[in-house]
Design an enzyme around this catalytic site. Structure first.
Site, mmCIF file in Angstrom:
data_model
loop_
_atom_site.group_PDB
_atom_site.id
_atom_site.type_symbol
_atom_site.label_atom_id
_atom_site.label_comp_id
_atom_site.label_asym_id
_atom_site.label_seq_id
_atom_site.Cartn_x
_atom_site.Cartn_y
_atom_site.Cartn_z
ATOM 1 N N ASN A 9 0.827 -1.215 0.000
ATOM 2 C CA ASN A 9 0.000 0.000 0.000
ATOM 3 C C ASN A 9 0.859 1.263 0.000
ATOM 4 O OD1 ASN A 9 -2.369 1.463 0.003
ATOM 5 N ND2 ASN A 9 -2.609 1.424 2.218
ATOM 6 N N GLU A 34 1.071 -2.819 -5.252
ATOM 7 C CA GLU A 34 0.535 -1.488 -4.969
ATOM 8 C C GLU A 34 1.646 -0.570 -4.452
ATOM 9 O OE1 GLU A 34 -3.684 0.358 -3.318
ATOM 10 O OE2 GLU A 34 -3.056 -1.635 -2.677
ATOM 11 N N TYR A 141 -0.770 -7.881 -9.344
ATOM 12 C CA TYR A 141 -1.726 -7.117 -8.541
ATOM 13 C C TYR A 141 -3.004 -7.036 -9.361
ATOM 14 C CZ TYR A 141 -3.928 -3.110 -6.245
ATOM 15 O OH TYR A 141 -4.833 -2.265 -5.611
ATOM 16 N N ASP A 182 -1.615 -10.077 -4.856
ATOM 17 C CA ASP A 182 -2.957 -9.689 -4.420
ATOM 18 C C ASP A 182 -3.933 -10.012 -5.557
ATOM 19 O OD1 ASP A 182 -5.262 -8.536 -3.528
ATOM 20 O OD2 ASP A 182 -4.437 -6.520 -3.245
ATOM 21 N N ASP A 303 -2.508 -2.330 5.017
ATOM 22 C CA ASP A 303 -3.804 -2.960 5.281
ATOM 23 C C ASP A 303 -3.790 -4.437 4.902
ATOM 24 O OD1 ASP A 303 -3.496 -2.315 2.629
ATOM 25 O OD2 ASP A 303 -5.616 -1.864 2.293
ATOM 26 N N HIS A 304 -2.675 -4.912 4.342
ATOM 27 C CA HIS A 304 -2.463 -6.330 4.054
ATOM 28 C C HIS A 304 -1.318 -6.846 4.923
ATOM 29 C CE1 HIS A 304 -4.736 -6.551 0.088
ATOM 30 N NE2 HIS A 304 -4.712 -5.257 0.345
ATOM 31 N N HIS A 537 -22.960 -0.088 24.060
ATOM 32 C CA HIS A 537 -21.772 0.064 24.899
ATOM 33 C C HIS A 537 -21.817 1.321 25.768
ATOM 34 C CE1 HIS A 537 -20.418 -2.140 21.183
ATOM 35 N NE2 HIS A 537 -20.085 -3.018 22.121
ATOM 36 N N CYS A 560 -21.143 3.674 16.061
ATOM 37 C CA CYS A 560 -20.357 3.197 17.200
ATOM 38 C C CYS A 560 -18.866 3.338 16.892
ATOM 39 C CB CYS A 560 -20.704 1.749 17.503
ATOM 40 S SG CYS A 560 -19.777 1.036 18.887
#
Length: 584
Positions: A9, A34, A141, A182, A303-304, A537, A560
């Site tokens: 990323n 990426e 990718y 990916d 994020d991977h 919560h 939330c």
């Protein structure tokens, strides 16, 4: 031999540097996706890494988008390397070849599929059971099917077909093949945190392609609940493809093994993700040479997470790098480039046409004045130039040019303060009157001639420094002076009086305090409404904005604040939702 794939990323996001990140993975071949870097933005620290040779594929349509790169240790140098899947980007020796049948694709399709920098192929020599063989590592990718762009769904499927065509062609030519990267599709329900609809899950076109591409010998199974008991069944076709998902080959029933999570919802904290990063190997290679494969969810920075695989065979490095290696790029090889690379041909007709159109108003006047007379010398010539400029400007723009000022633009707070009066001019008269009253005029002419320069300096300091002096100076009783007092003595005796007067409050409009301006701004700009607590919560919610095009675009809502997770997870986000009331 160890290989790693990782969607990073953005290759420039590594805080410790790319070499530190590569060394931490401890692999012979590292494929990243990426990269989000184009050739013009690729720096030498990223391209030339000590101990590695690298091979890049760049996006040619968009900057900061897509892109893949393969880093090989010097002990794993390939003997061939190639960018793309079609062969259209190949104009050098040392290519992999074996492109397959492209009759199903048009020329325009092939060009578009390789235009986004989504594939790099490196081919290596390996020693397997005392035999020298070759293996092609296809770093890909795959595109994402954007639901808002239907044409991208077809683009993704075409890319899958092209990838399969190229991989199988290399395999048929006698080389082993590893496809990794990916893929942007979770294969089974076990690879997804929360499948939307189990019945239609297999109907996804990407999953259908994976069923055809991958080989399944019955080891990949799923569990179904029958009469309250868990029963393991195999519901997928057997011996359908030529490649094997190496992770599922070694871990056929492991659950919650994901490689991608949404950073927007903080889903990694609750492991609410998908497994879309793979290492595929041809069936003979996976069965005979692969000894282990796994994911690395503990490695952060994207994020991977990385995925690795280990083979029992050893790599045989090539004596020299293929031409695609970044070391051979002119900008990094130290070769002198042609002068034509830095020059751009300019059409003389276009320059003449541009010169006829005057610049707007003061911009043209200032530029001409700076170019002709940078120091502003010569007042008479300056007038002539401004007249010439005015004659070239259209009538409609002449008034605007006359109104423009060379003064710097003030701050916004200057409009909320009272307009200051000309303090220096207003103070000159009272000060001179006071000096007359104090007996300054009685000083002899000889003393004035000797001390005139010093008095002007001291007088300027009084008027410049004591700007708060008012007419009240003249009402004060003058100090006792002798007839022989000089101007310096007078100024020294009047300094304490002036300092005392400046410390007293002045008569006139007062400058607003910071507290008053703060109250004013708060009355003008209302902050965001206080977040309500979620009902499950009891914690303050977070404010979100709708960015998807539609009737609700731009609207704000509360949800939330906890990370997204499965509905059965009590630590995950609850289903609280509330629109922001505009009236509040």
């Amino acid at each position: 031999m160890k290989i790693v794939t990782w969607n990073i990323n953005g290759i420039r996001t590594f805080k410790g540097g790319i070499k530190k990140a590569l060394d931490s993975l401890d692999a012979d071949i590292i494929c990243v996706q990426e990269t989000k870097v184009t050739r013009d933005l690729l720096d030498e620290r990223t391209a030339i890494v000590d101990g590695y040779n690298s091979y890049f594929s760049f996006s040619r349509g968009r900057s900061g988008y897509s892109g893949v790169a393969t880093y090989c240790k010097d002990s794993a140098t390939p003997f061939a390397a190639e960018e793309g899947l079609t062969g259209l980007l190949t104009n050098h020796e040392g290519t992999v070849g074996c492109y397959g049948d492209h009759t199903e694709f048009s020329g325009e399709e092939l060009e578009l599929l390789d235009n986004e920098g989504r594939a790099v192929i490196t081919q290596h020599r390996i020693m397997c059971q005392n035999q020298i063989q070759t293996v092609a590592v296809v770093n890909v990718y795959c595109p994402r099917a954007d639901p808002e762009k239907p044409e991208r769904k077809q683009f993704k499927l075409q890319f899958y077909k092209l990838l399969q065509c190229r991989a199988e062609a290399i395999l048929e030519a006698g080389s082993h093949v590893i496809v990794l990267g990916d893929v942007n599709t979770s294969h089974r329900t076990i690879d997804h945190c929360d499948p939307d609809d189990i019945d239609d899950f297999e109907e996804n076109p990407g999953r259908k392609w994976l069923n055809v591409f991958l080989h399944n010998d019955g080891r990949e199974t799923r569990s179904e609940e029958v009469d309250g008991e868990s029963e393991v069944t195999s519901t997928y076709p057997i011996h359908s493809g030529k490649f094997v998902d190496t992770f599922r080959y070694f871990h056929p029933s492991r659950t919650n093994a994901f490689t991608c999570w949404s950073t927007l919802t903080g889903a990694r904290q609750t492991n609410y993700g998908t497994r879309i990063d793979y290492i595929f190997a041809d069936y003979p290679l996976a069965k005979q040479q692969f000894v282990a494969a796994d994911i690395m969810p503990e490695v952060e920075g994207s994020d991977h997470c990385p995925v690795w695989g280990r083979l029992s065979c050893s790599l045989l490095p090539s004596s020299k790098c293929p031409p695609l290696c970044t070391r051979h790029l002119p900008e990094f090889a130290g070769k002198q480039q042609k002068l034509s690379r830095f020059l751009v041909k300019v059409d003389p007709k276009s320059t003449k046409a541009e010169s006829r159109d005057p610049l707007p108003g003061s911009q043209e006047a200032e530029e001409r004045q700076e170019n002709v007379n940078p120091l502003g010398a010569g007042n008479s010539s300056g007038k002539k130039r401004t007249l010439a400029v005015e004659s070239t400007v259209p009538k409609g723009k002449k008034s605007k040019m006359m109104k423009t000022s060379s003064k710097p633009q003030g701050s916004l707070l200057a409009f909320f303060k009272p307009k200051p009066t000309n303090v220096v001019q207003a103070m000159e008269a009272p000060v001179s009157q006071c000096k007359k009253m104090l007996g300054i005029d009685q000083v002899t002419s000889s003393q004035n001639s000797q001390k005139g320069q010093d008095s002007r300096q001291d007088g300027s300091s009084v008027t410049d420094g004591d700007t708060e002096l008012t007419e009240g100076v003249c009402n004060r009783s003058p100090p006792q002076l002798s007839p022989s007092s000089t101007i310096e003595e007078v100024d020294k005796k009047t300094e304490p009086e002036a300092e005392r007067l400046t410390s007293e409050p002045t008569v006139g409009p007062s400058v607003p305090k910071k507290g008053a301006s703060l109250v004013f701004w708060k009355s003008v700009f209302h902050g965001p409404p206080p977040p309500p607590p979620c009902k499950v919560h009891g914690e303050p919610c977070v404010l979100r904005t709708v960015k998807k095009e539609g009737p609700n675009m731009g609207k704000q809502f509360f949800v939330c604040a906890r990370p997204q997770g499965h509905a059965s997870n009590p630590e995950a986000r609850c289903n609280f939702f509330a629109w922001v009331d505009k009236g509040k």
